[in-house]
Design a protein around this motif. Structure first.
Motif, PDB file in Angstrom:
ATOM      1  N   UNK A 203      37.880  26.163  60.632  1.00  0.00           N
ATOM      2  CA  UNK A 203      36.936  25.225  61.263  1.00  0.00           C
ATOM      3  C   UNK A 203      35.915  24.803  60.402  1.00  0.00           C
ATOM      4  N   UNK A 204      35.226  25.819  59.731  1.00  0.00           N
ATOM      5  CA  UNK A 204      34.189  25.610  58.736  1.00  0.00           C
ATOM      6  C   UNK A 204      34.469  24.456  57.733  1.00  0.00           C
ATOM      7  N   UNK A 205      35.704  24.948  57.032  1.00  0.00           N
ATOM      8  CA  UNK A 205      36.325  24.162  55.877  1.00  0.00           C
ATOM      9  C   UNK A 205      36.621  22.575  56.358  1.00  0.00           C
ATOM     10  N   UNK A 206      37.063  22.754  57.511  1.00  0.00           N
ATOM     11  CA  UNK A 206      37.329  21.224  58.287  1.00  0.00           C
ATOM     12  C   UNK A 206      36.065  20.417  58.180  1.00  0.00           C
ATOM     13  N   UNK A 207      35.076  21.172  58.820  1.00  0.00           N
ATOM     14  CA  UNK A 207      33.703  20.278  59.102  1.00  0.00           C
ATOM     15  C   UNK A 207      32.903  20.188  57.595  1.00  0.00           C
ATOM     16  N   UNK A 208      33.261  20.747  56.587  1.00  0.00           N
ATOM     17  CA  UNK A 208      32.508  20.371  55.355  1.00  0.00           C
ATOM     18  C   UNK A 208      33.343  19.238  54.643  1.00  0.00           C
ATOM     19  N   UNK A 209      34.758  19.197  54.890  1.00  0.00           N
ATOM     20  CA  UNK A 209      35.538  18.018  54.523  1.00  0.00           C
ATOM     21  C   UNK A 209      35.338  16.939  55.346  1.00  0.00           C
ATOM     22  N   UNK A 210      34.618  16.931  56.504  1.00  0.00           N
ATOM     23  CA  UNK A 210      34.486  15.724  57.133  1.00  0.00           C
ATOM     24  C   UNK A 210      33.171  14.913  56.418  1.00  0.00           C
ATOM     25  N   UNK A 214      30.272  13.238  50.446  1.00  0.00           N
ATOM     26  CA  UNK A 214      29.657  14.317  49.638  1.00  0.00           C
ATOM     27  C   UNK A 214      30.585  15.183  48.856  1.00  0.00           C
ATOM     28  N   UNK A 215      31.932  15.182  49.169  1.00  0.00           N
ATOM     29  CA  UNK A 215      32.895  16.062  48.674  1.00  0.00           C
ATOM     30  C   UNK A 215      34.121  15.045  48.130  1.00  0.00           C
ATOM     31  N   UNK A 216      34.118  13.934  48.099  1.00  0.00           N
ATOM     32  CA  UNK A 216      35.081  13.141  47.569  1.00  0.00           C
ATOM     33  C   UNK A 216      34.634  12.040  46.756  1.00  0.00           C
ATOM     34  N   UNK A 217      35.553  11.111  46.197  1.00  0.00           N
ATOM     35  CA  UNK A 217      35.086   9.792  45.528  1.00  0.00           C
ATOM     36  C   UNK A 217      35.094   8.616  46.447  1.00  0.00           C
ATOM     37  N   UNK A 218      34.732   8.790  47.736  1.00  0.00           N
ATOM     38  CA  UNK A 218      34.798   7.864  48.653  1.00  0.00           C
ATOM     39  C   UNK A 218      33.749   6.728  48.333  1.00  0.00           C
ATOM     40  N   UNK A 219      32.651   7.167  47.543  1.00  0.00           N
ATOM     41  CA  UNK A 219      31.760   6.089  47.147  1.00  0.00           C
ATOM     42  C   UNK A 219      31.760   6.313  45.633  1.00  0.00           C
ATOM     43  N   UNK A 220      32.404   5.332  45.073  1.00  0.00           N
ATOM     44  CA  UNK A 220      32.680   5.535  43.803  1.00  0.00           C
ATOM     45  C   UNK A 220      32.164   4.410  42.602  1.00  0.00           C
ATOM     46  N   UNK A 227      27.875  14.600  44.065  1.00  0.00           N
ATOM     47  CA  UNK A 227      29.124  15.198  44.817  1.00  0.00           C
ATOM     48  C   UNK A 227      29.209  16.550  44.652  1.00  0.00           C
ATOM     49  N   UNK A 228      29.335  17.359  45.537  1.00  0.00           N
ATOM     50  CA  UNK A 228      29.411  18.886  45.734  1.00  0.00           C
ATOM     51  C   UNK A 228      30.671  19.314  44.634  1.00  0.00           C
ATOM     52  N   UNK A 229      30.217  20.017  44.009  1.00  0.00           N
ATOM     53  CA  UNK A 229      31.126  20.651  42.942  1.00  0.00           C
ATOM     54  C   UNK A 229      32.151  21.498  43.487  1.00  0.00           C
ATOM     55  N   UNK A 230      33.333  22.080  43.017  1.00  0.00           N
ATOM     56  CA  UNK A 230      34.288  23.124  43.710  1.00  0.00           C
ATOM     57  C   UNK A 230      33.528  24.295  43.581  1.00  0.00           C
TER      58      UNK A 230
END
Length: 252
Positions: A203-210, A214-220, A227-230
Motif C-alpha cells: 500500500x505504501x508503494x502504491x501511495x508513493x506511485x500516486x 514526482x516519480x515519473x516524467x509526467x511533467x517533461x 524527480x525522486x531518484x530510484x
C-alpha cells in the motif's frame, strides 16, 4: 553526534507498535510537501487506518516549487495536481479526503515566524484536537531542506505554546536526512522507535506511485524539474519506518 553514526543508530532503534508511539490516541502527520506523508509515514498511516485510529494530515506547502519552469503546469495547475495526487495516495493508505488539510504555504518559503507561521501552528493544533491525538509526526529538523526544517519549527511552536492536547508525544521522521553529509553534527544519539510496516509495504508503494509528478516524467517540459531518484525511493521501500522522539524541551 555525526549524521552517519546517528542515522546508523536510528536504523537500529527498538521496534514498537502503534500503541507504543501514540499511547492509544489519534495521530497527526505534518508534511512539508505533498508526498512527504507517503514517503516518511505511509506505513504509519496505513497501520492507523487498519486499527481504526482517528488521524489527520496537514500538508503545509503548495508544492509548486518542484517544476517552476513548466508551461503545461503553471503554479495553479501544478498545485491542483499535487493535491489530487496526495488525496489519491492517502486513499491507498486508508485515510479519507476529509481528514486532509492543505495550507498552501509557498513551496521553498514555508515560514516559521510571523502571522502565517502562527496560523499554520494553529492549524496543526486544531488537527490534533480534532482527532484527540496522542502523537504528532513531523519531518526531522536536520533534514537538509528549508521547508522540512520550517515544518519542524512550526510543530514545536504549537507544542511549546500549549495549544495542543496535554501529554501529546512528538516524533520526527527523516526524509532528506539520509542525504546529509556524514560528518554533519546532529546532536545527541537518537531515541524513538521503528514501526514494522511489512503488512503495508504494498500500500505504501502504491501511495508513493500516486505522486506521479514526482516519480515519473509526467511533467517533461521543465529541464530543472524535480524527480525522486530510484536510490531515494529505495530508502522508503523497507520493512520499517523510523520515528525519532522529539524531547519536550527542544527549542522551537
Amino acid at each position: 553526534m555525526r549524521a552517519s553514526e546517528f542515522l546508523a543508530q536510528a536504523d537500529r532503534l527498538p521496534v514498537g507498535d502503534l500503541h507504543a508511539l501514540t499511547g492509544g490516541g489519534g495521530l497527526v502527520v505534518v508534511a512539508p510537501h505533498p508526498d512527504d506523508e507517503s514517503l516518511g509515514c505511509g506505513g504509519l498511516i496505513a497501520e492507523a487506518a487498519a486499527r481504526g485510529l482517528p488521524m489527520r494530515l496537514v500538508v503545509l506547502s503548495d508544492g509548486v516549487g518542484s517544476h517552476p519552469n513548466s508551461r503545461r503546469y503553471p503554479p495553479e495547475r501544478l498545485r491542483c495536481l499535487r493535491e489530487a495526487e496526495t488525496l489519491a495516495a492517502v486513499a491507498r493508505l486508508g485515510l479519507a479526503p476529509g481528514h486532509v488539510r492543505f495550507l498552501r504555504l509557498p513551496d521553498r518559503f514555508v515560514p516559521s515566524e510571523g502571522p502565517a507561521a502562527e496560523a499554520a501552528a494553529e492549524s496543526i493544533a486544531e488537527a490534533a484536537r480534532d482527532c484527540r491525538a496522542g502523537a504528532l509526526f513531523v519531518t526531522w529538523a536536520h533534514d537538509p531542506h528549508c521547508d522540512h526544517q520550517a515544518a519542524a519549527r512550526l510543530a514545536l511552536r504549537a507544542l511549546r505554546a500549549r495549544r495542543i492536547l496535554p501529554g501529546l508525544r512528538a516524533y520526527a521522521y527523516p526524509v532528506w536526512g539520509w542525504a546529509l553529509a556524514p560528518d554533519i553534527e546532529v546532536g545527541p544519539p537518537p531515541r524513538g522507535l521503528r514501526l514494522d510496516i511489512a503488512a503495508h509495504r504494498e500500500a505504501k508503494q502504491a501511495a508513493i506511485a500516486e505522486h506521479r509528478s514526482q516519480v515519473t516524467d509526467l511533467i517533461d517540459d521543465d529541464p530543472e524539474g524535480f524527480r525522486l531518484e530510484p536510490a531515494m525511493l529505495a530508502r522508503f521501500a523497507g520493512r520499517h519506518e523510523i520515528f525519532l522522539a522529539i524531547p519536550p524541551e527542544t527549542e522551537p
